[in-house]
Motif scaffolding. Structure first.
Motif, PDB file in Angstrom:
ATOM      1  N   ASP A 266      11.494   9.566   7.425  1.00 45.95           N
ATOM      2  CA  ASP A 266      11.066   8.243   6.981  1.00 45.95           C
ATOM      3  C   ASP A 266      11.076   8.235   5.444  1.00 45.95           C
ATOM      4  OD1 ASP A 266       9.524   6.015   6.143  1.00 45.95           O
ATOM      5  OD2 ASP A 266       8.585   5.907   8.121  1.00 45.95           O
ATOM      6  N   ASP A 268      10.770   5.897   3.349  1.00 43.98           N
ATOM      7  CA  ASP A 268       9.719   5.094   2.718  1.00 43.98           C
ATOM      8  C   ASP A 268       8.429   5.923   2.599  1.00 43.98           C
ATOM      9  OD1 ASP A 268       8.295   2.636   1.884  1.00 43.98           O
ATOM     10  OD2 ASP A 268       7.285   2.927   3.813  1.00 43.98           O
ATOM     11  N   HIS A 269       8.034   6.594   3.669  1.00 50.13           N
ATOM     12  CA  HIS A 269       6.833   7.445   3.605  1.00 50.13           C
ATOM     13  C   HIS A 269       7.033   8.573   2.576  1.00 50.13           C
ATOM     14  CE1 HIS A 269       4.251   6.614   7.393  1.00 50.13           C
ATOM     15  NE2 HIS A 269       4.970   5.547   7.120  1.00 50.13           N
ATOM     16  N   LYS A 271       9.022   8.750  -0.128  1.00 51.07           N
ATOM     17  CA  LYS A 271       9.003   8.322  -1.531  1.00 51.07           C
ATOM     18  C   LYS A 271       7.613   7.862  -1.947  1.00 51.07           C
ATOM     19  CE  LYS A 271      12.332   5.858  -3.172  1.00 51.07           C
ATOM     20  NZ  LYS A 271      13.390   4.843  -3.309  1.00 51.07           N
ATOM     21  N   ARG A 272       6.965   7.064  -1.107  1.00 44.96           N
ATOM     22  CA  ARG A 272       5.645   6.559  -1.509  1.00 44.96           C
ATOM     23  C   ARG A 272       4.646   7.708  -1.628  1.00 44.96           C
ATOM     24  NH1 ARG A 272       2.899   2.942   1.666  1.00 44.96           N
ATOM     25  NH2 ARG A 272       4.260   3.162   3.472  1.00 44.96           N
ATOM     26  N   VAL A 287       7.112   3.842  -7.881  1.00 43.21           N
ATOM     27  CA  VAL A 287       8.086   4.417  -6.944  1.00 43.21           C
ATOM     28  C   VAL A 287       9.470   3.928  -7.358  1.00 43.21           C
ATOM     29  CG1 VAL A 287       8.750   4.620  -4.518  1.00 43.21           C
ATOM     30  CG2 VAL A 287       6.341   4.267  -5.114  1.00 43.21           C
ATOM     31  N   GLN A 289      13.346   2.773  -7.410  1.00 47.70           N
ATOM     32  CA  GLN A 289      14.298   2.230  -6.438  1.00 47.70           C
ATOM     33  C   GLN A 289      15.439   3.231  -6.312  1.00 47.70           C
ATOM     34  OE1 GLN A 289      15.388  -1.860  -6.784  1.00 47.70           O
ATOM     35  NE2 GLN A 289      13.459  -2.413  -7.788  1.00 47.70           N
TER      36      GLN A 289
END
Ligand SMILES: N[C@@H](CCC(=O)N[C@@H](CS)C(=O)NCC(=O)O)C(=O)O
Length: 298
Positions: A266, A268-269, A271-272, A287, A289
């Motif tokens: 995942d 998104d998980h 990177k965040r 964060v 892009q």
């Protein structure tokens, strides 16, 4: 990250030892049983993703449960959104303190909870996947791969050791270094290890030990998956990107095409978690892009 405790006088990152190291084993205090154990994991964490991949590859989803924590961790540690249906805990720290009220280390994922004993069995991440592969063999799905075959164990362990020091933990040693010298040493090791893997895969073998997928592939993949998205910039592993290594990049995509790897990756998980939570490295919490990478490219 309680980094001050894990930084040596010369600025090197020295990972804390794992506190909970009991084993799930036949005839022991924690025997393997379907429905008895719960893995706590974050999709962001490379050590935890190993367990998620192996559980799915072996078809153990109905045998061993999983609770996924929120990727953003504040000073209270990992949080279970909506509370953990198994234990009722809101924070992972509750499970650590219920198991050892004197525990003062980090409350880490992955860890495994024994529902019958009402305590943590292990946060010893290298052992968790090996346990799923061996102690839970009677419950593996038909046709599941043997990720830790007896005749290859010596070679798997030896490669895993090199990959751990040079790559899996190597990126952390680079990212958490607080002296130039410690960083230089770590980042050199990271790229030497990537170079070694690139060469190994350049003979066209699909997996690190040849035709069969093994534990070594799982351990290598979770660092490769995070490399360009996080380690290249956030941990300053910037000499080259994963995509600049043709054989390794093709290998990483080959693994990503397998559902157990893809389903548990995942971005998104990932990177965040790193960019927002590790404010010692990224104080603004911004964060980035990108990078714009096609993991599904043929
Ligand atoms: N258990 C190992 C590895 C697992 C690990 O570091 N997990 C991280 C996430 S990738 C974690 O849970 N960190 C919690 C914290 O730093 O408070 C350790 O203690 O070093």
């Amino acid at each position: 990250m309680k980094l001050e405790r894990e930084t040596s006088a010369d600025g090197r990152f020295v990972r804390q030892p794992n506190r909970f190291t009991a084993r799930i084993e036949e005839g022991g205090e924690h025997p393997p049983e379907p429905g008895r154990y719960q893995i706590y994991a974050s999709y962001a964490c490379p050590w935890a993703q190993r367990a998620l991949i192996v559980r799915e590859l072996l078809g153990l989803q109905d045998v061993v449960g999983v609770t996924i924590v929120d990727p953003i961790r504040d000073e209270r540690g990992w949080r279970v959104p909506g509370g953990d249906p198994v234990t009722g805990a809101e924070f992972l720290s509750e499970l650590y303190l219920a198991s050892d009220p004197g525990y003062r280390g980090r409350h880490t994922v992955p860890c495994v909870w024994d529902r019958t004993a009402g305590r943590l069995v292990t946060n010893d991440y290298p052992q968790i996947t090996l346990t799923l592969e061996t102690a839970f063999a009677p419950w593996h799905a038909e046709g599941a791969p043997d990720l830790y075959p007896e005749p290859l164990r010596g070679r798997i362990d030896a490669l895993n050791d090199v990959v751990f020091h040079g790559l899996n933990n190597g990126v952390y040693k680079a990212g958490f270094a607080t002296s130039q010298e410690a960083y230089d040493e770590a980042v050199t090791g990271v790229f030497a290890t990537l170079g070694m893997l690139e060469e190994r895969l350049s003979d066209g073998r699909p997996y690190l030990h040849g035709e069969a997928l093994t534990e070594s592939d799982v351990r290598t993949y979770t660092t490769l998956a995070r490399f360009d998205a996080v380690y290249h910039s956030h941990f300053k592993c910037a000499i080259r990107r994963l995509v600049d290594h043709p054989a390794l990049w093709a290998y990483a995509r080959r693994l990503y095409a397998i559902p157990a790897f893809r389903d548990t990756t995942d971005f998104d998980h990932i990177k965040r978690h790193y960019y927002v939570t590790q404010t010692n490295i990224n104080p603004t919490g911004i964060v980035p892009q990108g990078p714009d990478i096609d993991w599904t490219a043929p």
